[in-house]
Design a protein around this motif. Sequence first.
Motif, PDB file in Angstrom:
ATOM      1  N   ALA A 282       0.834  -1.203   0.000  1.00  0.00           N
ATOM      2  CA  ALA A 282       0.000   0.000   0.000  1.00  0.00           C
ATOM      3  C   ALA A 282       0.869   1.254   0.000  1.00  0.00           C
ATOM      4  CB  ALA A 282      -0.928  -0.008   1.210  1.00  0.00           C
ATOM      5  N   ARG A 283       1.995   1.195   0.706  1.00  0.00           N
ATOM      6  CA  ARG A 283       2.901   2.350   0.720  1.00  0.00           C
ATOM      7  C   ARG A 283       3.542   2.575  -0.648  1.00  0.00           C
ATOM      8  NH1 ARG A 283       5.413   0.735   6.610  1.00  0.00           N
ATOM      9  NH2 ARG A 283       3.990   1.996   7.880  1.00  0.00           N
ATOM     10  N   CYS A 284       3.834   1.489  -1.341  1.00  0.00           N
ATOM     11  CA  CYS A 284       4.365   1.615  -2.710  1.00  0.00           C
ATOM     12  C   CYS A 284       3.334   2.290  -3.619  1.00  0.00           C
ATOM     13  CB  CYS A 284       4.733   0.240  -3.270  1.00  0.00           C
ATOM     14  SG  CYS A 284       6.206  -0.507  -2.533  1.00  0.00           S
ATOM     15  N   LEU A 285       2.084   1.853  -3.504  1.00  0.00           N
ATOM     16  CA  LEU A 285       1.007   2.457  -4.296  1.00  0.00           C
ATOM     17  C   LEU A 285       0.814   3.928  -3.928  1.00  0.00           C
ATOM     18  CD1 LEU A 285      -1.547  -0.473  -4.217  1.00  0.00           C
ATOM     19  CD2 LEU A 285      -0.608   0.563  -6.302  1.00  0.00           C
ATOM     20  N   HIS A 286       0.985   4.242  -2.656  1.00  0.00           N
ATOM     21  CA  HIS A 286       0.844   5.631  -2.222  1.00  0.00           C
ATOM     22  C   HIS A 286       1.904   6.513  -2.871  1.00  0.00           C
ATOM     23  CE1 HIS A 286      -0.339   8.967   0.271  1.00  0.00           C
ATOM     24  NE2 HIS A 286       0.907   9.102   0.716  1.00  0.00           N
ATOM     25  N   GLU A 287       3.139   6.010  -2.956  1.00  0.00           N
ATOM     26  CA  GLU A 287       4.212   6.770  -3.632  1.00  0.00           C
ATOM     27  C   GLU A 287       3.853   7.003  -5.098  1.00  0.00           C
ATOM     28  OE1 GLU A 287       6.736   8.245  -2.346  1.00  0.00           O
ATOM     29  OE2 GLU A 287       6.823   7.353  -0.341  1.00  0.00           O
ATOM     30  N   LEU A 288       3.296   5.978  -5.736  1.00  0.00           N
ATOM     31  CA  LEU A 288       2.893   6.114  -7.136  1.00  0.00           C
ATOM     32  C   LEU A 288       1.743   7.125  -7.280  1.00  0.00           C
ATOM     33  CD1 LEU A 288       2.973   2.350  -8.201  1.00  0.00           C
ATOM     34  CD2 LEU A 288       4.528   4.134  -9.012  1.00  0.00           C
ATOM     35  N   SER A 289       0.811   7.109  -6.321  1.00  0.00           N
ATOM     36  CA  SER A 289      -0.359   8.006  -6.405  1.00  0.00           C
ATOM     37  C   SER A 289       0.034   9.467  -6.297  1.00  0.00           C
ATOM     38  CB  SER A 289      -1.360   7.672  -5.286  1.00  0.00           C
ATOM     39  OG  SER A 289      -0.926   8.164  -4.030  1.00  0.00           O
ATOM     40  N   HIS A 290       1.177   9.731  -5.692  1.00  0.00           N
ATOM     41  CA  HIS A 290       1.628  11.113  -5.507  1.00  0.00           C
ATOM     42  C   HIS A 290       2.323  11.656  -6.746  1.00  0.00           C
ATOM     43  CE1 HIS A 290       3.938  14.449  -3.528  1.00  0.00           C
ATOM     44  NE2 HIS A 290       2.759  14.598  -2.955  1.00  0.00           N
ATOM     45  N   SER A 291       2.498  10.828  -7.750  1.00  0.00           N
ATOM     46  CA  SER A 291       3.181  11.247  -8.971  1.00  0.00           C
ATOM     47  C   SER A 291       2.430  12.365  -9.685  1.00  0.00           C
ATOM     48  CB  SER A 291       3.336  10.050  -9.916  1.00  0.00           C
ATOM     49  OG  SER A 291       3.877  10.478 -11.149  1.00  0.00           O
ATOM     50  N   GLU A 292       3.184  13.231 -10.333  1.00  0.00           N
ATOM     51  CA  GLU A 292       2.580  14.296 -11.145  1.00  0.00           C
ATOM     52  C   GLU A 292       2.378  13.846 -12.591  1.00  0.00           C
ATOM     53  OE1 GLU A 292       4.991  17.743 -10.768  1.00  0.00           O
ATOM     54  OE2 GLU A 292       4.589  18.012  -8.619  1.00  0.00           O
TER      55      GLU A 292
END
Length: 495
Positions: free
Chosen positions: A129-139
């Motif tokens: 979930a933390r990996c997905l969170h990093e991806l979700s913050h992408s511009e």
Amino acid sequence: MWSRQRGRLKPLCCGVEELRCRRREREAALRKARREQQLVSKRLLRDEALEEAEEGCVAVIFGEAEIQQFLRLAQRGTEEKEREGALVSLRRGLQHPETQQTFIRLEGSIRTLVGLLTSNQALLQLEAARCLHELSHSEQSAVVEACLPATSYLLTYLSGHSSDFIELCLYTLGNLIVESEAVRRQLLPQGIVPALAACIQSPHLTVLEALGYALSQLLQAKEAPEKIIPSASTDSSVLGSTLPQHMLQLLQPGPKLNLGVAVEFAWCLHYIICSQVNNALLITQGALSTLGLLLLDLAGAVQRTEDAGLELLACPVLRCLSNLLTEAAAEAVGGQLQLRDERVVAALFILLQFLLQKQPSLLPEGLWLLNNLTANSPSFCTSLLSLDLIEPLLHLLSVSNVVLTVLCNVAEKGPAYCQRLWPGPLLSSLLDTLAFSDTEVVGQSLELLQLLFLYQPGAAQAFLQQSGLQALQRHEEVAQLQDRVHALQQTALHG
């Protein structure tokens, strides 16, 4: 105020009603502009304890081979620690846009991450979930779109038992929702609104704050007024759910009020109000009363403490109140905030003084609320005069010409109000504004003068005698302005 004809400015003869209509047209245009100013943003949630533990670890950009190796270890590692460590390394790498791009290009990478997210091992679930969170913050929109297969599972986990995991899922969904219409299109029929409505009953403040963020992102979607907000018999829309009632409860002043939670839900309420879908419903549910009490509470708080962050709540509260007061339904249920007028006006000026020191850019928000309070209410105008607040109000002229609009609201209420306005400190301020190069400010000053001359005939002669027309002579359109003042004088003396 002025119309250009044959190369020169021609003074227009306006009555009180026409002046009022023009001001309302200007205000409507400005309200529309304010409604369209959204606060689209993304949040990055990182565990402080993990950050400290990993302080010595330098995040590096990974290539395809390294990413594949981490995913392989996370899937098939012999020990849980090894599998978790592989995901931790991958998460650190995904903080780099270059690694994110490489990751989504790899076939099966998102599918593997989703598989780990849905595993029965809590630590692996959390790291995935933390990996997905990093991806979700992408511009980068391509990175966000790649996360689409995970959104249904993130939504399902909102009904889980771990507050930390729910908080992470909410922030991740909030990041994805705001940017991707495809994500919203998938989540709406799957019941994101009922899921968020269930979360709002959480006892955990961190969950509530994350929920407020995710909901505010959803409410800013371009399709929100048609598909997300509308009231209906089903709970699949925001106004048809229990969300508004719970939001208003969380904004109730008192010892349980949490600043972070209140800020998030005040913005949610602002976006709902700006949609203009069914503000009458919010008013009948007590939105005006709740926000009015919160305004009083904020005024008390800024006097008691120097706590940073109060201005973050003041902004959406001022906007919500200001916009609700323009609704016809506000008058139907007693739009005077169901509070004593003097308390509201006094509280507003305390907040204006606070914002002048802490956040001057927010002063126009407070002045717009004062404008909407005084526009149709003689009692609020009376409070302004009885509390001797005209001089403090004039000090804010350099910040916003809404001050002139408020003064026009007072003056148009009739002779008794103009008598208390004039001359006082108003005369010298008007002389200064007539020398401005901003024609809109000059025009509003002349509107105010017209009202004063109309209801206070002696004001015209006093104005001309004291000014000596010096301020008017400095204006590039001096001849036309002089004509206008003399015309106003004649109207006052002979009309």
